[in-house]
Write an enzyme that holds these catalytic residues in place. Structure first.
Site, PDB file in Angstrom:
ATOM      1  N   THR A 194       0.836  -1.200   0.000  1.00 39.80           N
ATOM      2  CA  THR A 194       0.000   0.000   0.000  1.00 39.80           C
ATOM      3  C   THR A 194       0.872   1.251   0.000  1.00 39.80           C
ATOM      4  O   THR A 194       2.039   1.185   0.376  1.00 39.80           O
ATOM      5  CB  THR A 194      -0.862  -0.060   1.277  1.00 39.80           C
ATOM      6  OG1 THR A 194      -1.753  -1.139   1.115  1.00 39.80           O
ATOM      7  CG2 THR A 194      -1.620   1.203   1.543  1.00 39.80           C
ATOM      8  N   GLY A 224      -9.752  -4.220   2.140  1.00 38.64           N
ATOM      9  CA  GLY A 224      -8.796  -4.233   3.251  1.00 38.64           C
ATOM     10  C   GLY A 224      -8.961  -3.022   4.157  1.00 38.64           C
ATOM     11  O   GLY A 224     -10.018  -2.381   4.184  1.00 38.64           O
ATOM     12  N   GLY A 246       0.093  -3.203   5.546  1.00 35.29           N
ATOM     13  CA  GLY A 246       0.320  -4.516   6.131  1.00 35.29           C
ATOM     14  C   GLY A 246      -0.845  -5.445   5.879  1.00 35.29           C
ATOM     15  O   GLY A 246      -1.651  -5.211   4.983  1.00 35.29           O
ATOM     16  N   GLY A 248      -4.054  -6.310   5.988  1.00 34.40           N
ATOM     17  CA  GLY A 248      -5.190  -5.427   6.225  1.00 34.40           C
ATOM     18  C   GLY A 248      -6.208  -5.962   7.212  1.00 34.40           C
ATOM     19  O   GLY A 248      -6.750  -5.206   8.030  1.00 34.40           O
TER      20      GLY A 248
HETATM   21  N1  ASP Z   1      -3.082  -3.151   3.857  1.00 35.86           N
HETATM   22  C1  ASP Z   1      -3.291  -3.480   2.464  1.00 35.86           C
HETATM   23  C2  ASP Z   1      -4.532  -4.313   2.327  1.00 35.86           C
HETATM   24  O1  ASP Z   1      -4.761  -5.153   3.156  1.00 35.86           O
HETATM   25  C3  ASP Z   1      -2.173  -4.222   1.846  1.00 35.86           C
HETATM   26  C4  ASP Z   1      -0.852  -3.555   1.918  1.00 35.86           C
HETATM   27  O2  ASP Z   1      -0.563  -2.779   2.831  1.00 35.86           O
HETATM   28  O3  ASP Z   1      -0.044  -3.834   1.037  1.00 35.86           O
HETATM   29  O4  ASP Z   1      -5.232  -4.170   1.346  1.00 35.86           O
END
Ligand code: ASP
Length: 327
Positions: A194, A224, A246, A248
């Protein structure tokens, strides 16, 4: 005298190993982070708002194919792209978000229009796109979100039926001799991608924005933490502004972004203490992996993560931006 305005950004956390990143790739990430920090810093230096600075920084991160948001987003299990984004203004507690959009070029701009022009906070799918279209935002063919690197990550994840954080998928692929070759079982908890920004401006306000393509091979319709206010994004002038990256689902279950602010407000914790408690103590209890960036209204910045790396950086007005990848 007011504290110096500052902006911080992230481009995702996860298993980002020195061994899986070439010197050239590493330099590309630093250059991308640096350029985007300079753009955000300029807005703050000109007296612009934290809200404008985070919106612009995340728009630039979305346009950069190195990061899993906008152009460069990961693939769903159906081989498509579904994008989520949010933005929050600490001065007014106004927020806007969209999720599961497939054709809006810059989801963060759609989130910002929701904040500015709608009585609602979160729009999903077709409704979000209808709103964005009515606002005159730019649309693209879904193929715009395709990048070969993410496509190869998806092929690797698809074979295992699992989901992967974006940067975990990249490490996995780097470990395979040939990208096309079956890389073997996947650790589903390795890498996230993200993007996000938080800022503190000369007027004393904070703001946060987060945007993502989600996790590689996610089920269509999965949402997410990124577009959920309090989970992946939060801003309140009373405390701080936070953007997360992270696993999510764990950040949602912990209301991670809000938890940082709550610890400051109810317990009098410092920004650094509050963020460290959430990332290093609370999230690991439920196997939550990733990190966050946060600023407060004293101009403090903290960038904690519990993974091997997190693409990150910050820039105070008048100072050279600082960027980092590994622990
Ligand atoms: N937090 C994001 C999600 O769960 C994924 C990421 O941080 O890469 O969609």
């Amino acid at each position: 005298m007011n504290p110096t305005p500052v902006i911080a950004i992230h481009g995702g956390a996860g298993t980002i190993l020195r061994s899986s990143l070439s010197a050239e790739a590493e330099a590309q990430y630093h250059a991308a982070l640096d350029g985007i920090l300079l753009a955000g810093q300029r807005i703050l230096a000109d007296g612009g708002s934290a809200l404008d600075a985070v919106t612009e920084a995340v728009r630039l991160l979305e346009d950069c194919p190195l990061f899993n948001a906008g152009h460069g987003s990961v693939f769903t299990a159906a081989g498509t792209h579904e994008l989520d984004a949010s933005v929050m203004d600490g001065a007014t507690l106004e927020a806007g978000a969209v999720c599961c959009v497939t054709r809006v070029k810059n989801p963060v701009l759609a989130a910002r229009r929701v904040l500015d022009h709608s009585e609602h906070v979160l729009f999903t799918g077709a409704g979000a796109e209808a709103f964005a279209a009515a606002q005159g935002l730019e649309f693209v063919d879904p193929a715009y979100f395709h990048t070969d690197a993410r496509y190869r990550q998806w092929l690797a994840a698809r074979g295992t039926q699992g989901t992967m954080l974006d940067h975990d998928a990249a490490s996995l692929q780097a470990q395979a001799q040939e990208p096309e070759q079956d890389p073997g079982p996947i650790d589903p908890d390795k890498k996230f991608g993200t993007v996000g920004a938080v800022a503190f401006d000369a007027q004393g306000h904070v703001a946060a924005a987060t945007s993502t393509g989600g996790i590689t091979n996610k089920q269509p319709g999965r949402v997410g933490d990124a577009p959920l206010i309090g989970a992946g994004c939060y801003a309140n002038d009373a405390t701080c502004a936070v953007s997360t990256t992270g696993t999510g689902e764990m950040f949602m279950r912990m209301l991670a972004a809000y938890d940082v602010a709550a610890r400051m407000e109810y317990r009098g914790a410092s920004l650094e203490q509050a963020a460290a408690e959430v990332v290093m103590e609370r999230l690991p209890r439920i196997d939550g992996r990733g990190g966050l960036i946060a600023v407060d209204t004293k101009g403090n910045v903290t960038l904690p993560f519990n993974t091997e790396g997190m693409y990150r950086g910050f820039a105070r007005v008048g100072e050279t931006p600082v960027t980092a990848i590994y622990r």
